[in-house]
Motif scaffolding. Sequence first.
Motif, PDB file in Angstrom:
ATOM      1  N   ASP A  27       0.808  -1.248  -0.551  1.00  0.00           N
ATOM      2  CA  ASP A  27      -0.078  -0.156   0.173  1.00  0.00           C
ATOM      3  C   ASP A  27       0.138   1.300  -0.141  1.00  0.00           C
ATOM      4  O   ASP A  27       1.750   1.562   0.430  1.00  0.00           O
ATOM      5  CB  ASP A  27      -1.101  -0.176   1.028  1.00  0.00           C
ATOM      6  CG  ASP A  27      -2.188  -0.800   1.462  1.00  0.00           C
ATOM      7  OD1 ASP A  27      -2.524  -1.589  -0.212  1.00  0.00           O
ATOM      8  OD2 ASP A  27      -2.585  -1.224   2.170  1.00  0.00           O
ATOM      9  N   VAL A  28       0.196   2.466  -0.472  1.00  0.00           N
ATOM     10  CA  VAL A  28       1.066   3.414  -0.167  1.00  0.00           C
ATOM     11  C   VAL A  28      -0.008   4.554   0.397  1.00  0.00           C
ATOM     12  O   VAL A  28      -1.275   4.254  -0.084  1.00  0.00           O
ATOM     13  CB  VAL A  28       1.106   4.027  -1.862  1.00  0.00           C
ATOM     14  CG1 VAL A  28       1.336   5.624  -1.443  1.00  0.00           C
ATOM     15  CG2 VAL A  28       2.590   3.358  -2.722  1.00  0.00           C
ATOM     16  N   LEU A  29      -0.054   5.759   1.123  1.00  0.00           N
ATOM     17  CA  LEU A  29      -0.983   6.701   1.853  1.00  0.00           C
ATOM     18  C   LEU A  29      -0.579   7.643   1.122  1.00  0.00           C
ATOM     19  O   LEU A  29       0.683   8.336   1.333  1.00  0.00           O
ATOM     20  CB  LEU A  29      -0.819   6.536   3.268  1.00  0.00           C
ATOM     21  CG  LEU A  29      -1.597   7.117   4.452  1.00  0.00           C
ATOM     22  CD1 LEU A  29      -3.053   6.712   4.084  1.00  0.00           C
ATOM     23  CD2 LEU A  29      -1.128   7.050   5.613  1.00  0.00           C
ATOM     24  N   VAL A  30      -1.635   8.294   0.499  1.00  0.00           N
ATOM     25  CA  VAL A  30      -1.446   9.677  -0.254  1.00  0.00           C
ATOM     26  C   VAL A  30      -2.498  10.385   0.338  1.00  0.00           C
ATOM     27  O   VAL A  30      -3.762  10.773   0.878  1.00  0.00           O
ATOM     28  CB  VAL A  30      -2.556   9.303  -1.189  1.00  0.00           C
ATOM     29  CG1 VAL A  30      -1.664  10.736  -2.365  1.00  0.00           C
ATOM     30  CG2 VAL A  30      -1.435   8.477  -2.699  1.00  0.00           C
ATOM     31  N   ARG A  31      -1.539  11.669   0.679  1.00  0.00           N
ATOM     32  CA  ARG A  31      -2.849  12.803   1.290  1.00  0.00           C
ATOM     33  C   ARG A  31      -2.972  13.814   0.350  1.00  0.00           C
ATOM     34  O   ARG A  31      -2.605  14.216  -1.010  1.00  0.00           O
ATOM     35  CB  ARG A  31      -1.727  14.008   2.367  1.00  0.00           C
ATOM     36  CG  ARG A  31      -2.506  15.341   2.429  1.00  0.00           C
ATOM     37  CD  ARG A  31      -1.859  16.118   3.216  1.00  0.00           C
ATOM     38  NE  ARG A  31      -0.806  17.130   2.451  1.00  0.00           N
ATOM     39  CZ  ARG A  31      -0.295  17.815   1.843  1.00  0.00           C
ATOM     40  NH1 ARG A  31      -1.012  18.221   1.458  1.00  0.00           N
ATOM     41  NH2 ARG A  31       0.744  18.594   0.918  1.00  0.00           N
ATOM     42  N   ILE A  32      -4.648  13.974   0.105  1.00  0.00           N
ATOM     43  CA  ILE A  32      -5.005  14.004  -0.997  1.00  0.00           C
ATOM     44  C   ILE A  32      -5.360  16.038  -1.570  1.00  0.00           C
ATOM     45  O   ILE A  32      -5.433  17.027  -0.837  1.00  0.00           O
ATOM     46  CB  ILE A  32      -6.896  13.616  -0.816  1.00  0.00           C
ATOM     47  CG1 ILE A  32      -6.785  11.764  -1.068  1.00  0.00           C
ATOM     48  CG2 ILE A  32      -7.268  14.404  -2.308  1.00  0.00           C
ATOM     49  CD1 ILE A  32      -6.301  11.600  -2.617  1.00  0.00           C
ATOM     50  N   THR A  33      -4.922  16.032  -2.287  1.00  0.00           N
ATOM     51  CA  THR A  33      -5.191  18.059  -3.018  1.00  0.00           C
ATOM     52  C   THR A  33      -5.698  17.901  -3.464  1.00  0.00           C
ATOM     53  O   THR A  33      -6.148  19.513  -3.474  1.00  0.00           O
ATOM     54  CB  THR A  33      -3.630  17.933  -3.023  1.00  0.00           C
ATOM     55  OG1 THR A  33      -3.103  17.148  -4.082  1.00  0.00           O
ATOM     56  CG2 THR A  33      -2.570  17.998  -2.033  1.00  0.00           C
TER      57      THR A  33
END
Length: 379
Positions: A27-33
């Motif tokens: 998995d990768v965790l992304v902070r949504i922009t």
Amino acid sequence: MKALVYNGPRDVQVKNVPDAKIERATDVLVRITSTNICGSDLHMYEGRTDMEAGRILGHENMGQVIEVGKAVDRVKVGDSVCLPFNIGCGFCENCERGLTGYCLTVNPGFAGGAYGFAGMGPYSGGQAELLRVPYGDFNCLVLPPDAAEKENDYVMLSDIFPTGYHSTELAGVKPGDTVVIYGAGPVGLMAAYSAGIKGASQIMVVDTHKDRLKLAEQMGAIAIDDTEGAGVERVLELTGGKGADRGCECVGYQCCNMHREEVPNLTMNNLVKTVKATGGIGVVGVFIPKDPGAQDKLAKIGQLAFDFGQFWIKGQHIATGQANVKAYNRKLCNLIHAGKARPSGIVSHELSLDEAPQAYENFDKRKDGWTKVVLKPGK
């Protein structure tokens, strides 16, 4: 984290929910922009799917990587990434063939998975502050250094730009072709844009929304206002009576006639009429296996009264289905980076996540000027 949660038909709410987190080593965790509202979201918003209450919506997502699983070695913390709406594993038979929209492992018992979408697996959507991305090395498109500068362009790579392009691929558009596109919503506009990129000689866009038709004209297309129901005749007139070489269906099962009444088979049969003998038709508008909310008896069970006799006698061919985003997103990204494509031209509103419920309401009502909404969770 804040996230837009589906409570039921026409009832969405921004709530505080448990943070998305790494669950598997890949998995990768992304902070949504940036995260878009899509026309497909409206099918769920209106209660026309089997979307479960409590789910987080949003399948057109872009952001910055803040954490990676132990098995991730290509994508790095700090990367700006755009996520294809369809989730692929990268190793099943379909993914190996480039058909990532029909992955055989991410949604057992069904071909295809997606973020925040009815019937497409348990994955939360990205209309939120954080998003878990499965198989991150495969699914993350790492963006060029100008990602922040061109964010509203690059977020279109998650779905809408590749989907419009896909419709032209399904139809078989080649340089010099004449093309008719039904629907001037975001997908139809991106289909027109893509047909232009491919060198089509004549692009016609048929719709009843004048504000959207103006955008089609700005993209170099001929806008055909079907408000009075004369769109078929106009297309035939412009093509010398023979019809267009290629046609794209970019509306789907909730298409309406000039009286704003739902007629699920309308655009499909109009394409048969307005595409030439031996021409190609590409269908990316959503059609579903059953639609209990439909007024039409056939549509309730996922069927259409399709003019198959005319289709057959004209020797036309048809291809359908959702876009395999990874088949196109890297090349389309290169066009954006080189300044040769600017899909953000369709964006009408840039809003905060807190404004999402009102944005859904306005978008659902097809209010003039509401074409494409980009939500900014950090705004």
